[in-house]
Design a protein around this motif. Structure first.
Motif, mmCIF file in Angstrom:
data_model
loop_
_atom_site.group_PDB
_atom_site.id
_atom_site.type_symbol
_atom_site.label_atom_id
_atom_site.label_comp_id
_atom_site.label_asym_id
_atom_site.label_seq_id
_atom_site.Cartn_x
_atom_site.Cartn_y
_atom_site.Cartn_z
ATOM 1 N N ARG A 294 0.824 -1.203 0.000
ATOM 2 C CA ARG A 294 0.000 0.000 0.000
ATOM 3 C C ARG A 294 0.862 1.259 0.000
ATOM 4 N N SER A 295 1.972 1.199 0.714
ATOM 5 C CA SER A 295 2.890 2.329 0.713
ATOM 6 C C SER A 295 3.498 2.539 -0.674
ATOM 7 N N ALA A 296 3.878 1.448 -1.329
ATOM 8 C CA ALA A 296 4.506 1.544 -2.646
ATOM 9 C C ALA A 296 3.555 2.078 -3.704
ATOM 10 N N LEU A 297 2.244 1.828 -3.554
ATOM 11 C CA LEU A 297 1.269 2.224 -4.573
ATOM 12 C C LEU A 297 0.506 3.485 -4.207
ATOM 13 N N ASP A 298 0.764 4.018 -3.026
ATOM 14 C CA ASP A 298 -0.031 5.135 -2.527
ATOM 15 C C ASP A 298 0.119 6.403 -3.368
ATOM 16 N N SER A 299 1.261 6.581 -4.010
ATOM 17 C CA SER A 299 1.507 7.816 -4.758
ATOM 18 C C SER A 299 1.339 7.659 -6.263
ATOM 19 N N VAL A 300 0.790 6.513 -6.708
ATOM 20 C CA VAL A 300 0.605 6.297 -8.141
ATOM 21 C C VAL A 300 -0.487 7.237 -8.653
ATOM 22 N N GLU A 301 -0.178 7.973 -9.696
ATOM 23 C CA GLU A 301 -1.119 8.961 -10.229
ATOM 24 C C GLU A 301 -2.390 8.282 -10.742
ATOM 25 N N GLY A 302 -3.528 8.869 -10.375
ATOM 26 C CA GLY A 302 -4.801 8.378 -10.869
ATOM 27 C C GLY A 302 -5.432 7.289 -10.027
ATOM 28 N N TRP A 303 -4.780 6.932 -8.897
ATOM 29 C CA TRP A 303 -5.294 5.854 -8.056
ATOM 30 C C TRP A 303 -5.170 6.223 -6.588
ATOM 31 N N SER A 304 -6.079 5.690 -5.779
ATOM 32 C CA SER A 304 -6.062 5.924 -4.344
ATOM 33 C C SER A 304 -6.163 4.598 -3.616
ATOM 34 N N VAL A 305 -5.334 4.417 -2.600
ATOM 35 C CA VAL A 305 -5.387 3.202 -1.790
ATOM 36 C C VAL A 305 -6.609 3.271 -0.878
#
Length: 381
Positions: A294-305
């Motif tokens: 979740r930490s690794a994907l938290d800042s991916v543009e266009g998506w929210s954890v």
């Protein structure tokens, strides 16, 4: 990116599995079995073809009984209360048919309940009410006595680890209140077994599947019944089946006689591997995998954890922020990048979901590179 694997201690799980060009981030759907588990299934199938299916089944009986004991330890149910089924869904069906319930009885669930379970309750003629929960969807244990004082359900059904988002329920605390009020608790451990410690949840009935976090074969599930309820079951079984079981546990009457025995042998190997790896270490590792994913994907543009980053679950749910169709995204990730995920639609938890999520569920051997590959492949719009 936060380092997922500071050393290679978990990579031996990859070495034990068949090689693949895919990035498998979908254990919540089906985990990847080891070569040894696959070999065990194949060897039993070959024995059926050479010695005969019933001869093969008889020879596998000690292995399957060992598996029964292993599952008993992992679920907190006595071994003679364990029955093998074809799936978690089949286990719930058997439970609903055998339990002393009446049309119109009430079953209490959390708002996050698995959608197909709700359908099964309705088909059985049960009325569903919702347990009190907090803002995160976790059962409010302190509010349960007041809730049960207002209405006494025939049973409480709880999913300790949810499928669609990182949500883990306080099953043991819920069970304690249920016992105080004399209400049976059922636990759907399809996502919990092999993922988190459910052995102390205190459920009167617990069921699950082989193919997810235990990484056993498909087509095998189990059902466990607590000792106080075994004599009260009303299993529907033929005279021939009753004769075959004899003085054995009533739980055996819940098993199909026409069974995928090779799959049960494979599950036995998977359970043995899990126990050898150390359940507590695996549970701790999976909780860490979830938080770090979740930490690794938290800042991916266009998506929210979705949900709490601290939930002790290896499941991550991503909500699209720019109108992305999660079903199309899932298909593109698979076809273009060989990344395996799940498109989790609201039907999975209709009382909890209002839109679809992309579900990511790595196992213990996920790497930084796996998550980086997913992050780079996710479409921003």
């Amino acid at each position: 990116m936060t380092t997922i694997i500071p050393n290679g201690s978990w990579l031996h799980f990859t070495d034990q599995r068949p090689g693949t060009a895919y990035v498998h981030l979908d254990t919540a759907a089906a985990g990847r079995s080891s070569r040894a588990t696959l070999d065990a299934v194949a060897a039993h199938a070959e024995l059926e073809a050479t010695a005969g299916a019933y001869v093969a089944a008889a020879s596998a009986a000690p292995v399957i009984e060992e598996c029964r004991a292993g599952l008993a330890g992992l679920t907190g149910v006595d071994a003679d209360g364990i029955a093998f089924t074809e799936s978690a869904t089949a286990a719930l069906g058997a439970l609903l048919r055998a339990w002393p319930l009446s049309f119109g009885d009430t079953v209490a669930v959390a708002q996050s309940e698995w959608g197909p379970n709700l359908d099964a309750f309705a088909a059985r003629g049960l009325r569903v009410v919702e347990l009190p929960v907090d803002g995160a969807g976790i059962v409010a244990v302190d509010a349960l006595p007041g809730f049960f004082g207002m209405q006494m359900p025939a049973l409480v059904h709880l999913t300790p680890v949810s499928s669609h988002r990182p949500l883990v329920q306080p099953a043991g605390a819920v069970a304690a209140v249920c016992r105080e009020f004399g209400i049976p608790l059922w636990a759907d451990a399809a996502q919990g077994l092999g993922h988190a410690d459910i052995s102390g949840c205190g459920a009167d009935a617990v069921y699950g599947t082989s193919r997810k976090w235990l990484t056993g074969p498909r087509g095998v599930g189990f059902l466990g019944i607590g000792p106080s309820w075994l004599p009260r079951l009303r299993p529907r079984a033929s005279d021939m089946d009753r004769g075959a079981v004899g003085d054995g546990s009533p739980a055996l009457l819940l098993e199909s006689r026409e069974a995928h025995v090779a799959g049960r042998v494979g599950l036995a190997n998977a359970v043995s591997e899990f126990l050898a790896a150390g359940p507590a270490a695996v549970w701790e590792r999976l909780a860490s995998v979830g938080a770090l994913t979740r930490s690794a994907l938290d800042s991916v543009e266009g998506w929210s954890v979705v949900g709490s980053s601290a939930a002790p679950s290896a499941i991550t749910a991503l909500r699209p922020l720019a109108g992305q169709d999660v079903t199309a995204v899932r298909s593109a990730l698979l076809a273009e990048h060989k990344i395996v995920t799940t498109a989790a639609l609201p039907v999975r938890a209709p009382r909890d979901m209002t839109s679809g999520y992309l579900r990511v569920s790595p196992h213990v051997d996920v790497t930084d590179e796996d998550l980086a590959r997913l992050a780079a492949a996710l479409p921003a719009s």
